[in-house]
Design an enzyme around this catalytic site. Sequence first.
Site, PDB file in Angstrom:
ATOM      1  N   GLU A 599      22.150  -7.626  22.870  1.00 23.13           N
ATOM      2  CA  GLU A 599      22.087  -8.003  24.355  1.00 23.13           C
ATOM      3  C   GLU A 599      21.998  -9.328  24.334  1.00 23.13           C
ATOM      4  OE1 GLU A 599      23.746  -6.118  26.183  1.00 23.13           O
ATOM      5  OE2 GLU A 599      23.492  -4.343  24.899  1.00 23.13           O
ATOM      6  N   GLU A 600      21.100  -9.846  23.388  1.00 23.85           N
ATOM      7  CA  GLU A 600      20.784 -11.351  23.433  1.00 23.85           C
ATOM      8  C   GLU A 600      21.850 -12.386  22.889  1.00 23.85           C
ATOM      9  OE1 GLU A 600      18.562 -13.144  24.830  1.00 23.85           O
ATOM     10  OE2 GLU A 600      16.888 -11.734  25.396  1.00 23.85           O
TER      11      GLU A 600
END
Length: 724
Positions: A599-600
């Site tokens: 997700e980063e």
Amino acid sequence: MIQRFLMLLGLLASLLLGGTTGWATPQNDVSRLSQPFASGVWEQILDLYRNNRHEETLEQLRVLLNAPNLEPIMKRRAWLLAGKSALALNRPQEARVFFEEVNDPKLEDFDLWLYYRIKAHLVAGEHSRAIYLLQLLLDHPANSYYLTRIQQDLLEHFRTTAERRQLFPLLEYATLHPRMLFRNFQVYQQYVEASKLHGVEVPFEIHLLAWQYPKDEESAKQVNRILAKHKRRNVPGKAVLNRVHRLAGLKLNRYLMQHLPKLAKGRKFKVRRKLGEVYVQILLDKRYFSKLLKLQQQDVLAQLYGFSKPEQLYWVMQANHGLDRTLPARSAVYQLERANKKSWLLPNAYQRMALHYKQKGDRKKAGFWWRRLVQRFPEHNHAPEAYWKLAWYHYDQGGYKYAINSFKQGLKSGQLGLEGTARHLYWLGKTQLKLRHRKSARSNFRKLVKLYPNTYYGVRIRNEDPLLVPKSAKPRILKTAWHHSPPPPTAREEQLIRRCDFLLSVDEPELAMGKLRARLRRESTHALVWEASLLLHRYGQYHDLMRLAGNHYLVDLKRQSVQGQVWEFAFPRAYWDLIQEAAKKSGIDPYFALAIMREESLFDPRALSRSKAMGLMQLMPFTAKEEARRQKIRLGTREAVFDPRINTRLGTGYLGQLAKRFQDKLILTAGSYNAGPSNMKRWLKRWKGLSVDEFVETIPFLETRNYVKRVYRSFRIYKRIYQS
């Protein structure tokens, strides 16, 4: 020395005995290696090359090239990688020998060999030969994939006056197709200097192209002065807009504010309008609210940029919001209503008024404007958020009957989308439980699990409250999902996949992805998407695989059960060995670290955010330094933070520290990783006593609120794919 000899002896033995380790490929994969027996060996060689151990790479490639019965495709791979290794060791003459092994223009990958022959000549200082080959490459149909590299090479290898004099014929030749090279301002400067040396005037078209694409404020002013000598009124409107977008991209807002009014004079209405939109947006972004109001009062917005009265009222409302003048802002909205009740600006105005009151803490008046939005514009794209805000306001105030009514209205609108519908179903069920309507709640949870199982809300209800879900509720399998039985590729698609396979096998991912993206933009057939996914997954190109999955798989996957290889494409175990090692030391679940990484950065090791967060785990510079000091890791330079191994160790170590601080609670740890532990501590104190799902919806930062939902969903799906 003995160790290296033994390693080479082992390599030769594995070749002769036909060992098959490493890149095992399915028989039906069109992008399989031509020599399966050499695949494990090639992986070892490629790892050496990627780790900059070029001398060892060359030694092993020489052994490979002396192996009997080596097929042509493997020879070409070995020659190309050997040449690239020799170039990296600054031995261009040796590299050229390898690159000249292939000299057949009919080969589908001839453009790559041609480029590296050019590179070898440039490094060797043989500029004349390089310029001749550059002309051939510029005429090649695949030239667009090399333009950025060519521009960099020209700047690197033609610096002196003599060298630029030598370069002039090539740049003069490039003026036939000026957009190929002269969108790079530094190449334009080279051409201007070389033209002066030869006493040749630079064509107006070249100046115009440089005017559209400056590199900074200084170059923007420089070319503007040159163009002023020509008649600027002859500049097409499209060129003007290109320049403005470029300057806006460079964030030269102060210069643009001075420049835009001059550009707008004498332009056609459409051009003036677009320039005006940019100008007003800059005034708002830079918080020049008083200046915007003054321009409106002086009628400049209407006369120079052609804004209508409703549009001016909308800008007036925004400026007054910025100055915290509630009454004039509200008055502007009412005037806008009177001017045109169906204006496309009204939903935006209602939303801004609602957000304004919400920020001031007046939730009742915010609700008034949300209600106005859904009543008058129920199909607008702001309506789903308005339905949610109204329902959540009632839920938070304990008005559960009103909340249920608002949730049902939102569902009935049909405008919510997948995630929005799942959110309304989840909280409708939760609200019904508050009123002890258990049967109705279970019915909504059943619908949620059946239709939207892999949204955040579907995943949450199945994992956190499984007793609320009827046993008969199972995710459906979409029969229409093409990836359950993907079609076979066409001959042209097979050819493209083979080409990209070759490029990836010689460490040319940018070229491979450039060709894939170009084809997918023209025709994104299911067969090509599937074969491209197989190829990227096999070569560990996880970032590009995630982008492909996002465009072609993820929407379908939110609505069906977790099964099939497509889930490995959407949720790959990227950098898994590094993550497992680092997570074990930090005392956290490796799938949690993997979800954070996904997700980063979407597994992009070179990711750099606007806030300067770096690498796979998106570490801020200060956090990286502090964590490196704690783990006793020497960073050396800032570039070291982008190294996947170092970034994973630092990010996972920091995540472990946060997990200890927040008692290993996933939502709180993920939220503090995104927004900082001090913010998380303050929110917990402010909203003490809320359940976890209620706390998530109350997080004041939209980015953090969405982030923790994505991380939770990814973590649970990873566990389901690889541990169920």
